[in-house]
Motif scaffolding. Structure first.
Motif, PDB file in Angstrom:
ATOM      1  N   PRO A 134       0.949  -1.374   0.021  1.00  0.00           N
ATOM      2  CA  PRO A 134       0.047  -0.005   0.058  1.00  0.00           C
ATOM      3  C   PRO A 134       1.017   1.310   0.040  1.00  0.00           C
ATOM      4  O   PRO A 134       2.142   1.256   0.711  1.00  0.00           O
ATOM      5  N   ALA A 135       0.282   2.344  -0.786  1.00  0.00           N
ATOM      6  CA  ALA A 135       1.074   3.567  -0.679  1.00  0.00           C
ATOM      7  C   ALA A 135       1.437   4.289   0.629  1.00  0.00           C
ATOM      8  O   ALA A 135       2.356   4.728   0.642  1.00  0.00           O
ATOM      9  N   LYS A 136       0.303   3.787   1.549  1.00  0.00           N
ATOM     10  CA  LYS A 136       0.651   4.492   2.649  1.00  0.00           C
ATOM     11  C   LYS A 136       1.662   3.995   3.577  1.00  0.00           C
ATOM     12  O   LYS A 136       2.455   4.771   4.442  1.00  0.00           O
ATOM     13  N   LEU A 137       1.810   2.707   3.305  1.00  0.00           N
ATOM     14  CA  LEU A 137       3.059   1.975   3.983  1.00  0.00           C
ATOM     15  C   LEU A 137       4.270   2.467   3.706  1.00  0.00           C
ATOM     16  O   LEU A 137       5.337   2.626   4.351  1.00  0.00           O
ATOM     17  N   SER A 138       4.450   2.688   2.098  1.00  0.00           N
ATOM     18  CA  SER A 138       5.599   3.170   1.637  1.00  0.00           C
ATOM     19  C   SER A 138       5.928   4.679   2.221  1.00  0.00           C
ATOM     20  O   SER A 138       7.247   4.926   2.656  1.00  0.00           O
ATOM     21  N   GLU A 139       4.792   5.440   2.202  1.00  0.00           N
ATOM     22  CA  GLU A 139       4.918   6.645   2.960  1.00  0.00           C
ATOM     23  C   GLU A 139       5.558   6.447   4.391  1.00  0.00           C
ATOM     24  O   GLU A 139       6.561   7.154   4.698  1.00  0.00           O
ATOM     25  N   ARG A 140       4.919   5.672   5.163  1.00  0.00           N
ATOM     26  CA  ARG A 140       5.280   5.479   6.512  1.00  0.00           C
ATOM     27  C   ARG A 140       6.904   4.860   6.511  1.00  0.00           C
ATOM     28  O   ARG A 140       7.807   5.489   7.241  1.00  0.00           O
ATOM     29  N   LEU A 141       7.191   4.253   5.683  1.00  0.00           N
ATOM     30  CA  LEU A 141       8.798   3.605   5.587  1.00  0.00           C
ATOM     31  C   LEU A 141       9.605   4.840   5.053  1.00  0.00           C
ATOM     32  O   LEU A 141      10.627   5.065   5.858  1.00  0.00           O
ATOM     33  N   GLY A 142       8.989   5.767   4.088  1.00  0.00           N
ATOM     34  CA  GLY A 142       9.945   6.980   3.706  1.00  0.00           C
ATOM     35  C   GLY A 142      10.189   7.923   4.894  1.00  0.00           C
ATOM     36  O   GLY A 142      11.484   8.350   4.986  1.00  0.00           O
ATOM     37  N   LYS A 143       9.577   7.775   5.977  1.00  0.00           N
ATOM     38  CA  LYS A 143       9.781   8.727   7.000  1.00  0.00           C
ATOM     39  C   LYS A 143      10.759   8.145   8.041  1.00  0.00           C
ATOM     40  O   LYS A 143      11.423   8.830   8.861  1.00  0.00           O
ATOM     41  N   GLU A 144      10.927   6.835   8.035  1.00  0.00           N
ATOM     42  CA  GLU A 144      12.075   6.085   8.838  1.00  0.00           C
ATOM     43  C   GLU A 144      13.258   5.560   8.068  1.00  0.00           C
ATOM     44  O   GLU A 144      14.412   5.511   8.955  1.00  0.00           O
ATOM     45  N   ILE A 145      13.122   5.457   6.929  1.00  0.00           N
ATOM     46  CA  ILE A 145      14.498   4.620   6.204  1.00  0.00           C
ATOM     47  C   ILE A 145      15.033   5.754   5.549  1.00  0.00           C
ATOM     48  O   ILE A 145      14.621   6.408   4.672  1.00  0.00           O
ATOM     49  N   LYS A 146      16.360   5.819   5.464  1.00  0.00           N
ATOM     50  CA  LYS A 146      17.189   6.925   5.051  1.00  0.00           C
ATOM     51  C   LYS A 146      17.931   6.409   3.720  1.00  0.00           C
ATOM     52  O   LYS A 146      18.386   7.102   3.122  1.00  0.00           O
ATOM     53  N   ILE A 147      17.788   5.205   3.498  1.00  0.00           N
ATOM     54  CA  ILE A 147      18.407   4.853   2.344  1.00  0.00           C
ATOM     55  C   ILE A 147      17.203   4.923   1.067  1.00  0.00           C
ATOM     56  O   ILE A 147      16.095   4.953   1.585  1.00  0.00           O
ATOM     57  N   PRO A 148      17.507   5.132  -0.205  1.00  0.00           N
ATOM     58  CA  PRO A 148      16.350   5.161  -1.214  1.00  0.00           C
ATOM     59  C   PRO A 148      15.677   3.851  -1.104  1.00  0.00           C
ATOM     60  O   PRO A 148      15.973   2.656  -1.215  1.00  0.00           O
ATOM     61  N   LEU A 149      14.373   4.056  -1.300  1.00  0.00           N
ATOM     62  CA  LEU A 149      13.270   3.418  -1.606  1.00  0.00           C
ATOM     63  C   LEU A 149      12.746   3.330  -2.947  1.00  0.00           C
ATOM     64  O   LEU A 149      12.369   4.257  -3.492  1.00  0.00           O
ATOM     65  N   ILE A 150      12.802   2.054  -3.597  1.00  0.00           N
ATOM     66  CA  ILE A 150      12.312   2.238  -5.181  1.00  0.00           C
ATOM     67  C   ILE A 150      10.973   1.483  -5.028  1.00  0.00           C
ATOM     68  O   ILE A 150      11.188   0.046  -4.920  1.00  0.00           O
ATOM     69  N   GLY A 151      10.216   1.902  -5.719  1.00  0.00           N
ATOM     70  CA  GLY A 151       8.932   1.245  -5.689  1.00  0.00           C
ATOM     71  C   GLY A 151       8.503   0.559  -7.016  1.00  0.00           C
ATOM     72  O   GLY A 151       8.949   1.185  -8.136  1.00  0.00           O
ATOM     73  N   ILE A 152       7.782  -0.565  -6.997  1.00  0.00           N
ATOM     74  CA  ILE A 152       7.063  -1.188  -8.079  1.00  0.00           C
ATOM     75  C   ILE A 152       5.533  -1.402  -7.675  1.00  0.00           C
ATOM     76  O   ILE A 152       5.454  -2.482  -6.695  1.00  0.00           O
ATOM     77  N   GLY A 153       4.562  -0.509  -7.894  1.00  0.00           N
ATOM     78  CA  GLY A 153       3.302  -1.081  -7.259  1.00  0.00           C
ATOM     79  C   GLY A 153       3.477  -0.689  -5.767  1.00  0.00           C
ATOM     80  O   GLY A 153       2.690  -1.077  -4.983  1.00  0.00           O
ATOM     81  N   ALA A 154       4.120   0.331  -5.419  1.00  0.00           N
ATOM     82  CA  ALA A 154       4.295   1.022  -4.070  1.00  0.00           C
ATOM     83  C   ALA A 154       3.911   2.419  -3.826  1.00  0.00           C
ATOM     84  O   ALA A 154       4.199   2.962  -2.807  1.00  0.00           O
ATOM     85  N   GLY A 155       3.306   2.942  -4.708  1.00  0.00           N
ATOM     86  CA  GLY A 155       2.829   4.349  -4.809  1.00  0.00           C
ATOM     87  C   GLY A 155       3.898   5.433  -5.204  1.00  0.00           C
ATOM     88  O   GLY A 155       4.920   5.055  -5.512  1.00  0.00           O
ATOM     89  N   SER A 156       3.475   6.658  -4.971  1.00  0.00           N
ATOM     90  CA  SER A 156       4.489   7.818  -5.314  1.00  0.00           C
ATOM     91  C   SER A 156       5.411   8.205  -4.276  1.00  0.00           C
ATOM     92  O   SER A 156       6.380   8.875  -4.655  1.00  0.00           O
ATOM     93  N   GLU A 157       4.859   7.691  -3.110  1.00  0.00           N
ATOM     94  CA  GLU A 157       5.940   8.442  -1.969  1.00  0.00           C
ATOM     95  C   GLU A 157       6.965   7.723  -1.819  1.00  0.00           C
ATOM     96  O   GLU A 157       7.458   7.303  -0.670  1.00  0.00           O
ATOM     97  N   VAL A 158       7.899   7.303  -2.929  1.00  0.00           N
ATOM     98  CA  VAL A 158       9.056   6.566  -2.818  1.00  0.00           C
ATOM     99  C   VAL A 158      10.106   7.430  -3.413  1.00  0.00           C
ATOM    100  O   VAL A 158       9.964   8.406  -4.183  1.00  0.00           O
ATOM    101  N   ASP A 159      11.345   6.817  -3.369  1.00  0.00           N
ATOM    102  CA  ASP A 159      12.593   7.859  -4.031  1.00  0.00           C
ATOM    103  C   ASP A 159      12.659   7.323  -5.344  1.00  0.00           C
ATOM    104  O   ASP A 159      13.263   8.241  -6.271  1.00  0.00           O
ATOM    105  N   GLY A 160      12.262   6.484  -6.085  1.00  0.00           N
ATOM    106  CA  GLY A 160      12.208   5.974  -7.249  1.00  0.00           C
ATOM    107  C   GLY A 160      11.446   4.842  -7.708  1.00  0.00           C
ATOM    108  O   GLY A 160      10.562   4.343  -6.874  1.00  0.00           O
ATOM    109  N   GLN A 161      11.198   4.729  -9.069  1.00  0.00           N
ATOM    110  CA  GLN A 161      10.238   3.630  -9.360  1.00  0.00           C
ATOM    111  C   GLN A 161      10.959   2.359 -10.440  1.00  0.00           C
ATOM    112  O   GLN A 161      11.922   3.072 -11.011  1.00  0.00           O
ATOM    113  N   VAL A 162      10.519   1.440 -10.188  1.00  0.00           N
ATOM    114  CA  VAL A 162      11.080   0.254 -11.182  1.00  0.00           C
ATOM    115  C   VAL A 162      10.066  -0.648 -11.890  1.00  0.00           C
ATOM    116  O   VAL A 162       8.917  -0.633 -11.495  1.00  0.00           O
ATOM    117  N   LEU A 163      10.188  -0.769 -13.291  1.00  0.00           N
ATOM    118  CA  LEU A 163       9.137  -1.608 -14.120  1.00  0.00           C
ATOM    119  C   LEU A 163      10.135  -2.736 -14.430  1.00  0.00           C
ATOM    120  O   LEU A 163      11.332  -2.714 -15.082  1.00  0.00           O
TER     121      LEU A 163
END
Ligand code: KIV
Length: 271
Positions: free
Chosen positions: A192-221
Motif C-alpha cells: 500500500p502507498a500509505k505503508l511506503s510513505e510510513r517507511l519513507g519517514k523512517e528509512i534513510k536509504i533510497p526506496l524504489i517502488g514497483i506498485g508501491a505508490g508515489s511516495e518513494v524515492d524512485g520507480q522500477v518496472l
C-alpha cells in the motif's frame, strides 16, 4: 526534470545524493546487450538484471528456475552495453537463502564473471546473515521487500502484500534490518502507498517502488511490460509506454508478405 546529464556514472553514492536532493531515481530491467544499450543511452539511473528474465526471456511461469550461470550470462551481456547506469543483478532463488557462504560465493561470481556493480536479494531478517557476509566483501547489496516473487509458493498469490498492520510492522522491521546492515537501497513491491510513505519517514536509504505508490524515492518496472512486449500481465501499477507487441508483429507480417510476394529484396537491395 528528466535526465541529469551532470551524472556521468551512477554509483550507490550518487543514488544517496539523489535521494537527499529529492531527485527521483529511475530503474528498469534489461537482460541483453541491445536493449541495455538503448535503456542506458536514454539515461536510466539503475539497470536491474532481474530474475524476471526467467519469465520474460525464458518463458517460465515463475522466477524460481533461473540459474546463477544464466543470470551471469544475462548480466555480462548488459555490462558490455552500459556506460552510465548502475547495474544491479538479482541473486537467483536457491543461491543465498539459508547459507551465507553460498550467498557470498554467488555474489563474488556475479561481480567477477559479469562485471556488474551490485547484487539484489529478497527478504529481511531471514537473509540478514547473507547480506552481512556479502557486504563484508565490499559488494553493494540492494534489498527487496513486500511481494517477493521467489516466495510465491509461500504467499500463494501475487496480491498486494502487507495490507494488515501485523504484516506491515514486520515489513518495517525488515526494512530497518536491511538499512542497518548497510544495504544501499530497497525495492518495495506491491505494498500500500500509505505503508511506503510510513517507511519513507523512517528509512534513510533510497526506496524504489514497483506498485508501491508515489511516495518513494524512485520507480522500477520490468522493461518488457512497460514496452508492451508482454501482454498477459496487466497489474494496476503497470503503465505501458509503447505497444511493441503490435509493432513487432506487424513488421514481421510485412516482412513475410514481402518475401512471399517477391517484393523483397528489390534491385537496390542486392549485389
Ligand atoms: O526481477 C525483477 O524484475 C524484479 C523487479 C520486479 C523489481 O525484481
Amino acid at each position: 526534470m528528466s535526465v541529469n546529464l551532470d551524472i556521468k556514472r551512477v554509483t550507490t553514492h550518487v543514488l544517496q545524493e539523489m535521494k537527499q536532493r529529492g531527485e527521483k531515481i529511475s530503474m528498469l530491467t534489461a537482460y541483453d546487450f541491445s536493449m541495455a544499450k538503448i535503456v542506458d543511452e536514454a539515461g536510466i539511473d539503475i539497470i536491474l538484471v532481474g530474475d524476471s528474465a526467467s519469465n520474460v526471456m525464458a518463458g517460465h511461469e515463475t522466477t524460481l528456475p533461473i540459474t546463477l550461470d544464466q543470470m551471469i550470462y544475462h548480466a555480462s551481456s548488459v555490462v558490455r552495453a552500459v556506460t552510465r547506469a548502475l547495474i544491479v543483478v538479482d541473486l537467483p532463488f536457491g543461491n543465498y537463502q539459508g547459507n551465507s557462504k553460498e550467498a557470498l560465493n554467488s555474489s563474488i561470481r556475479i561481480m567477477k564473471e559479469s562485471g556488474a556493480h551490485s547484487v539484489k536479494l529478497e527478504g529481511g531478517k531471514q537473509v540478514k546473515e547473507s547480506v552481512d557476509r556479502i557486504l563484508s566483501a565490499g559488494i553493494p547489496v540492494m534489498g527487496h521487500l513486500g511481494l517477493t516473487p521467489q516466495a510465491i509458493y509461500k504467499f500463494g498469490t501475487y496480491e498486494v502484500r502487507a495490507k494488515e498492520e501485523e504484516e506491515a510492522k514486520l515489513l518495517i522491521e525488515d526494512a530497518h534490518v536491511l538499512e542497518d546492515c548497510g544495504c544501499f537501497a530497497i525495492v518495495l513491491e506491491k505494498i500500500p502507498a500509505k505503508l511506503s510513505e510510513r517507511l519513507g519517514k523512517e528509512i534513510k536509504i533510497p526506496l524504489i517502488g514497483i506498485g508501491a505508490g508515489s511516495e518513494v524515492d524512485g520507480q522500477v518496472l520490468v522493461l518488457h511490460d512497460m514496452l508492451g512486449i508482454t501482454r498477459e500481465f496487466s497489474p494496476r501499477f503497470l503503465r505501458r509506454y509503447a505497444n511493441l507487441h503490435k509493432e513487432i508483429k506487424s513488421a514481421v507480417e510485412n516482412y513475410i508478405h514481402d518475401v512471399k510476394t517477391r517484393d523483397f529484396p528489390n534491385k537496390k537491395e542486392q549485389y
